[in-house]
Motif scaffolding. Structure first.
Motif, PDB file in Angstrom:
ATOM      1  N   ILE A 148      41.125  26.305  45.012  1.00  0.00           N
ATOM      2  CA  ILE A 148      40.162  27.295  45.469  1.00  0.00           C
ATOM      3  C   ILE A 148      40.055  28.397  44.421  1.00  0.00           C
ATOM      4  N   ARG A 149      38.881  28.949  44.293  1.00  0.00           N
ATOM      5  CA  ARG A 149      38.651  30.072  43.384  1.00  0.00           C
ATOM      6  C   ARG A 149      38.092  31.229  44.200  1.00  0.00           C
ATOM      7  N   ILE A 150      38.550  32.440  43.884  1.00  0.00           N
ATOM      8  CA  ILE A 150      38.187  33.628  44.672  1.00  0.00           C
ATOM      9  C   ILE A 150      37.753  34.759  43.740  1.00  0.00           C
ATOM     10  N   GLY A 151      36.723  35.470  44.143  1.00  0.00           N
ATOM     11  CA  GLY A 151      36.321  36.689  43.461  1.00  0.00           C
ATOM     12  C   GLY A 151      36.227  37.834  44.446  1.00  0.00           C
ATOM     13  N   GLN A 152      36.573  39.022  44.001  1.00  0.00           N
ATOM     14  CA  GLN A 152      36.435  40.208  44.843  1.00  0.00           C
ATOM     15  C   GLN A 152      35.037  40.819  44.665  1.00  0.00           C
ATOM     16  N   LEU A 153      34.436  41.227  45.779  1.00  0.00           N
ATOM     17  CA  LEU A 153      33.231  42.052  45.757  1.00  0.00           C
ATOM     18  C   LEU A 153      33.637  43.449  46.215  1.00  0.00           C
ATOM     19  N   VAL A 154      33.706  44.378  45.291  1.00  0.00           N
ATOM     20  CA  VAL A 154      34.093  45.747  45.625  1.00  0.00           C
ATOM     21  C   VAL A 154      32.890  46.456  46.247  1.00  0.00           C
ATOM     22  N   THR A 155      33.135  47.045  47.403  1.00  0.00           N
ATOM     23  CA  THR A 155      32.066  47.613  48.220  1.00  0.00           C
ATOM     24  C   THR A 155      32.193  49.128  48.323  1.00  0.00           C
ATOM     25  N   ALA A 156      31.058  49.810  48.260  1.00  0.00           N
ATOM     26  CA  ALA A 156      30.995  51.248  48.527  1.00  0.00           C
ATOM     27  C   ALA A 156      30.365  51.446  49.902  1.00  0.00           C
ATOM     28  N   MET A 157      30.909  52.395  50.661  1.00  0.00           N
ATOM     29  CA  MET A 157      30.338  52.711  51.965  1.00  0.00           C
ATOM     30  C   MET A 157      29.103  53.585  51.757  1.00  0.00           C
TER      31      MET A 157
END
Length: 376
Positions: A148-157
């Motif tokens: 499995i490969r994973i990437g983070q999506l950094v989110t701003a509120m």
């Protein structure tokens, strides 16, 4: 297509065994109830239920009020146990383990670091902690013969006006697990234009963006995501269907006309990160109805929009990507070919370099072909 709440089949093939891509999957919306209970006990958190099954039911019931603000209130509980390095690391590790169990081969996990600073961690420390948990789970999967490969999506509120700071955080970690940027939270009243400085910066850094739009707000929100946010994908985006007019229909055909915005989204292949069960819970599709077969998913698919299938929040909807595909199959009669199309759409839309997206698409096609041959 489905046989039980846990088993979903397409053309006799267990959907869980098919290779899948998850693009819209919130970390703080996918905690195991038992983990919330155990981490909550460590910090003295007052819980609405102390048995995992009861807590799971509480989340689903609380999230089914038919509007986004009430839905979002439940996140106070999950976020409360994600304020330490230990908590973030464990939640991220288990999250990836659950993706592996769901048959996901590529996943993007979105979450908002600014919501995890109450325990004294810095923004950078939160990202490092989450990545550590991701890496542990990937290593475990490899040892078990899974990939499995994973990437983070950094989110701003979107209500907090820290967009530029969070965008800079995302770019700092672009070579250490972070693949994209998002804004989330209360949509109505907080247009993407409020975060214009962040989006300008991200564009200057050639950093990909997805924006929550067209869920709790309509066409203006989608316009803002595209033209203020330069979004390559729309988080949900389901209300683009408001710009589609059904002129007439008969027993075999539906004749429609597209507004300029809908035509633009279709022609430019702007990705729709549709989350069917969540869209029902939040009332995002109330204009069309309140059952799965009322969802405009099939209309958008048949018209050639770039539709993808997502869970949004696994705990809040008590769902998996396997289940979402199964529910859509039951509602609209989709077969294995349709399910493969949704996964190829997602693979082509991942925030990966072109060559890696092509490799992912090849893996999806090979997996579906092998399953089809085996089931024949």
């Amino acid at each position: 297509m489905s046989t039980s709440d846990d088993d979903y089949y397409s053309d006799g093939i267990d959907i869980r065994d098919l290779p899948k891509v998850s693009l819209h999957d919130h970390l703080d919306g996918g905690l195991r109830p038992q983990t919330i209970i155990e981490l909550g006990e460590q910090i003295g958190l007052d819980l609405p239920a102390t048995e995992a099954e009861d807590l799971a039911d509480w989340f689903v019931d609380s999230c089914s009020a038919g509007n986004l603000p009430d839905y979002l209130k439940t996140f106070d509980l999950s976020i409360a146990v994600m304020q330490s390095e230990q908590g973030l690391r464990r939640v991220a590790r288990e999250f990836v383990e659950d993706l592996v169990d769901d048959g996901v081969v590529y996943g993007e996990i979105r979450w908002a670091p600014e919501q995890h600073l109450q325990g004294g961690l810095s923004l950078d420390q939160t990202v490092v902690a989450v990545q550590a948990g991701i890496d542990e789970a990937i290593d475990d999967a490899v040892r078990d013969g899974r990939d499995i490969r994973i990437g983070q999506l950094v989110t701003a509120m979107r209500h907090a006006d820290r967009g530029l700071e969070i965008a800079e955080l995302a770019v700092r970690h672009r070579d250490r697990g972070v693949v994209g940027f998002d804004i989330a939270g209360a949509e109505a009243g907080f247009p993407p234009s409020r975060q214009r400085a962040a989006f300008d910066y991200l564009a200057s850094e050639y950093f990909p963006v997805t924006v929550h739009a067209g869920e709790a707000d309509g066409l203006d929100s989608i316009r803002g995501a595209l033209f203020d946010g330069r979004a390559l994908r729309l988080g949900h985006g389901v209300r683009i269907a408001e710009d589609i007019t059904i002129e007439r229909s008969d027993d075999e055909n539906v004749y429609v006309s597209l507004g300029r915005l809908a035509q633009w989204v279709k022609d430019r292949e702007i990705v729709l990160e549709l989350s069917p069960s969540s869209n029902l819970q939040t009332g995002a599709i109330e204009r069309w109805g309140d059952e799965m077969d009322d969802h405009p998913f099939d209309l958008l698919y048949q018209l050639g929009f770039r539709v993808t299938v997502n869970v949004d929040n696994r705990t809040m909807s008590a769902t998996t990507l396997t289940r979402e595909l199964g529910l859509l199959g039951d509602a609209f009669g989709y077969d294995l070919r349709d399910l493969e199309s949704f996964q190829l759409n997602a693979a082509a839309s991942a925030f990966l370099p072109l060559e890696e997206r092509e490799e992912l698409s090849e893996r999806i096609s090979a997996g579906f072909e092998a399953a089809d041959n085996e089931g024949a």
